[in-house]
Design a protein around this motif. Structure first.
Motif, PDB file in Angstrom:
ATOM      1  N   ASP A 271      50.971  44.101  59.637  1.00  0.00           N
ATOM      2  CA  ASP A 271      49.586  44.120  60.131  1.00  0.00           C
ATOM      3  C   ASP A 271      49.475  43.406  61.478  1.00  0.00           C
ATOM      4  O   ASP A 271      48.751  43.836  62.367  1.00  0.00           O
ATOM      5  N   ARG A 272      50.201  42.293  61.614  1.00  0.00           N
ATOM      6  CA  ARG A 272      50.197  41.580  62.906  1.00  0.00           C
ATOM      7  C   ARG A 272      50.744  42.470  64.012  1.00  0.00           C
ATOM      8  O   ARG A 272      50.199  42.527  65.115  1.00  0.00           O
ATOM      9  N   LEU A 273      51.865  43.159  63.697  1.00  0.00           N
ATOM     10  CA  LEU A 273      52.466  44.036  64.712  1.00  0.00           C
ATOM     11  C   LEU A 273      51.498  45.150  65.097  1.00  0.00           C
ATOM     12  O   LEU A 273      51.297  45.431  66.285  1.00  0.00           O
ATOM     13  N   LEU A 274      50.894  45.758  64.089  1.00  0.00           N
ATOM     14  CA  LEU A 274      49.991  46.892  64.352  1.00  0.00           C
ATOM     15  C   LEU A 274      48.775  46.460  65.157  1.00  0.00           C
ATOM     16  O   LEU A 274      48.304  47.195  66.030  1.00  0.00           O
ATOM     17  N   MET A 275      48.303  45.235  64.899  1.00  0.00           N
ATOM     18  CA  MET A 275      47.128  44.761  65.634  1.00  0.00           C
ATOM     19  C   MET A 275      47.497  44.393  67.078  1.00  0.00           C
ATOM     20  O   MET A 275      46.793  44.733  68.021  1.00  0.00           O
ATOM     21  N   ALA A 276      48.640  43.732  67.239  1.00  0.00           N
ATOM     22  CA  ALA A 276      49.036  43.287  68.583  1.00  0.00           C
ATOM     23  C   ALA A 276      49.500  44.449  69.456  1.00  0.00           C
ATOM     24  O   ALA A 276      49.392  44.374  70.684  1.00  0.00           O
ATOM     25  N   TYR A 277      50.022  45.485  68.821  1.00  0.00           N
ATOM     26  CA  TYR A 277      50.572  46.618  69.590  1.00  0.00           C
ATOM     27  C   TYR A 277      49.922  47.918  69.092  1.00  0.00           C
ATOM     28  O   TYR A 277      50.453  48.598  68.196  1.00  0.00           O
TER      29      TYR A 277
END
Ligand SMILES: C[S@@+](CC[C@H](N)C(=O)[O-])C[C@H]1O[C@@H](n2cnc3c(N)ncnc32)[C@H](O)[C@@H]1O
Length: 242
Positions: free
Chosen positions: A52-58
């Motif tokens: 989820d962090r990856l998807l939000m940041a990128y």
């Protein structure tokens, strides 16, 4: 490979990659995927908080979380750019899709079989399979705990494996605080990790300490022959360093 029980898995429903650890991996991603357009596979990704962090940041990234725990996968938030797969690492060689980024966050030490030698082989084979899942410029990201020996560097790894994998003393090791009691866990020292990764098909590009040394009682440290225990991050590629 052995599977942890429901009650043992429940404790993994947390956010391991906190803000400090996130900065370490984010810096590497920003550097190697500057347009933020990449695909990722989070192996043993559990509740999906890191995905989820990856998807939000990128916002241009797409990712897959694979885990053999239905319990942890069920904790995932749904996301249009996230795919969930319930399967074991043992079946990774059957996967043919390629990813730009393959992540192992605190997974490898759980790939336990009956013997220490086979467990180390499981860990090594899994790292090598990651190589076959990478795109040409792909990267592998590994967060792990480093259990360095007081004098004999690899001794805590053997001791902790023997104690936690024994079913006969599982109630004792559980009382000692081992969540993996009766199944086993295979932590390595920093040097053991480095030499394992250097023998693999991957190229070790960078290592970063991911936090301060853990505060552990001297009794426990002496009992398990532990020196400095801390977390670390490895960044690897499938080709030669740039
Ligand atoms: C310590 S947790 C880390 C979870 C997640 N990577 C994170 O950082 O939040 C270990 C994870 O590995 C998963 N796991 C353990 N053995 C596995 C296997 N053989 N195949 C797939 N997943 C496995 C567990 O279900 C759990 O989600």
């Amino acid at each position: 490979m052995k599977q942890l029980e429901y009650s043992q898995l429940e404790t993994f429903d947390t956010e391991y990659v906190n803000n400090n650890r996130w900065e370490i991996v984010k810096e590497k991603i920003d550097n190697d995927f500057p347009d933020g357009n990449f695909t990722f596979l989070d192996i043993g990704g559990g509740n999906g908080k890191f995905a989820d962090r990856l998807l939000m940041a990128y916002p241009q990234s797409n990712g897959t979380v694979i885990d053999n725990s239905e319990l942890l996968l069920s904790k995932n938030k749904t996301h249009e750019r996230k795919t969930l797969i319930c399967d074991s690492v043992a079946n990774l060689s059957k996967f043919h899709q390629k990813y730009d980024l393959v992540c192992f966050n605190w997974l490898l030490h759980h790939l336990v079989s009956d013997s220490y030698t086979q467990t180390r082989q499981n860990m090594f084979d899994t790292v090598n399979i990651a190589q076959s899942l990478l795109t040409y410029c792909g990267r592998v990201s590994i967060f792990e705990n480093m259990y360095n020996g007081l004098v004999i560097d690899g001794l805590p790894s053997h001791l902790i494996f023997s104690l936690t994998s024994s079913k006969y003393i599982a109630s004792f090791t559980k009382k000692m605080g081992a969540n993996t009691a009766g199944v086993g866990v295979c932590f390595l020292s920093k040097q053991q990790w480095i030499s394992t990764l250097k023998k693999s098909d991957l190229q070790l590009l960078a290592y970063s300490d991911a936090g301060d040394a853990w505060s552990i009682s001297w009794v426990r440290k002496l009992f398990l022959h532990m020196g400095k225990v801390h977390e670390g991050h490895f960044w690897l590629s499938s080709s030669s360093p740039i």
